[in-house]
Design an enzyme around this catalytic site. Sequence first.
Site, mmCIF file in Angstrom:
data_model
loop_
_atom_site.group_PDB
_atom_site.id
_atom_site.type_symbol
_atom_site.label_atom_id
_atom_site.label_comp_id
_atom_site.label_asym_id
_atom_site.label_seq_id
_atom_site.Cartn_x
_atom_site.Cartn_y
_atom_site.Cartn_z
ATOM 1 N N HIS A 76 54.517 144.995 20.533
ATOM 2 C CA HIS A 76 53.202 145.653 20.546
ATOM 3 C C HIS A 76 52.777 145.768 22.001
ATOM 4 C CE1 HIS A 76 52.785 144.963 16.172
ATOM 5 N NE2 HIS A 76 53.471 143.865 16.443
ATOM 6 N N HIS A 135 60.654 145.441 18.276
ATOM 7 C CA HIS A 135 59.382 144.943 17.725
ATOM 8 C C HIS A 135 58.541 144.404 18.871
ATOM 9 C CE1 HIS A 135 57.305 142.426 14.312
ATOM 10 N NE2 HIS A 135 56.455 142.705 15.288
ATOM 11 N N ASP A 148 57.593 140.657 20.102
ATOM 12 C CA ASP A 148 56.322 140.824 19.380
ATOM 13 C C ASP A 148 55.131 141.024 20.327
ATOM 14 O OD1 ASP A 148 54.819 141.122 17.109
ATOM 15 O OD2 ASP A 148 54.923 139.042 16.443
ATOM 16 N N ASP A 149 54.447 139.949 20.706
ATOM 17 C CA ASP A 149 53.305 140.007 21.638
ATOM 18 C C ASP A 149 53.561 138.988 22.752
ATOM 19 O OD1 ASP A 149 51.264 141.765 20.064
ATOM 20 O OD2 ASP A 149 51.979 140.291 18.619
ATOM 21 N N GLU A 166 56.043 138.100 6.756
ATOM 22 C CA GLU A 166 55.826 137.200 7.893
ATOM 23 C C GLU A 166 55.011 136.024 7.336
ATOM 24 O OE1 GLU A 166 53.165 138.708 10.900
ATOM 25 O OE2 GLU A 166 53.629 137.106 12.332
ATOM 26 N N HIS A 194 55.300 145.702 8.948
ATOM 27 C CA HIS A 194 55.318 144.240 8.990
ATOM 28 C C HIS A 194 55.249 143.758 7.543
ATOM 29 C CE1 HIS A 194 54.541 144.787 13.191
ATOM 30 N NE2 HIS A 194 54.208 143.547 13.423
HETATM 31 ZN ZN LIG Z 1 54.356 142.372 15.252
#
Ligand SMILES: [Zn+2]
Length: 340
Positions: A18, A16, A277-278, A199, A196
């Site tokens: 990005h 996961h 994630d980021d 969340e 997603h």
């Molecule tokens: Zn994400």
Amino acid sequence: MNQTTFIKHLPKVELHLHIEGTLEPEMMFQLAQRNNIALPYSTPEQVKQAYQFENLQSFLDIYYQGANVLVHEQDFYDLTWAYLRRCAQDNVIHTEIFFDPQTHTERGVAFDTVIHGIHRALQDGREQLGISSQIILCFLRHLDEESAFATLEQALEHKDKIIGVGLDSSELGHPPQKFARVFARALEEGFLTVAHAGEEGPVSNIYDSLELLKVSRVDHGVRCVDDPALVEQLAKSQMSLTVCPLSNIKLKVFASMQEHNIVELLRRGVCVTINSDDPAYFGGYMSDNFNAVAEHLSVTEQELAQFTRNAINASFVSDSDKSRLHSQLQSFVAGDNGFV
Ligand SMILES: [Zn+2]
């Protein structure tokens, strides 16, 4: 060996991530200069100061602004290559990365420019760093179905490079059913699906992603604890959740790491994994996420290794590649590297 050293050397698999979320402030400035793009900040430090988020939306607003500096194929290559070098430092042996074509095509950058830059860097990562990888295309859920269909159309000629499709961006107000027809078509074309869900959004988004989008993994999914029957179903089916601990704290999904439920879910038998994630926006890459969990949630080394084992099982690679990854993990756990 202390836990930090164990984590540093533990082989990891990321599911996961990005790629646009790996844009570090320094690179944002470098690319802005190279492409002659004005930024609303004067220094990388100012950008870092702006990374204080209230929720998912306040992050997304800055995230899309940052992506404007990505214009040429070489920009996407450089972005991806910088991420892969971080992977090498963290002993990430396999990664499956998301990219958001609509973030770029909406502002006039061609789909092919984006995919070629990312793909070329991943090929070099395989050859020069020994990191295997897959690419997953994500649709921006705040845009409409028509735009998603047009994006899917552009992806068809890159089926050899793209293993699956996903769904990201603002979860609230954009439920899975909005994209049920796009996902049905993607499945017909042979793409795997992820989304997603759970969340910020409700448990029903997890159920709908499983049933309507036929996902092979749920991205985040931490709200599943609101429904014990769902937790049981996830554990029984070994449906993987790609959990992102630091992201969840930064976006206030949990008030603190002590309150995060990832270890509870692991102990309830759910196939949870740790991901970043980021990372440029949320304060850390893979080892940082593992360290945050270990520091605040008292896990054993066996449990830390289980996160990687789960990620290998949930990865989108052939059985023989999974065996290769499992044996890399196993030789570390067995102490062949001299660390245990
Ligand atoms: Zn994400």
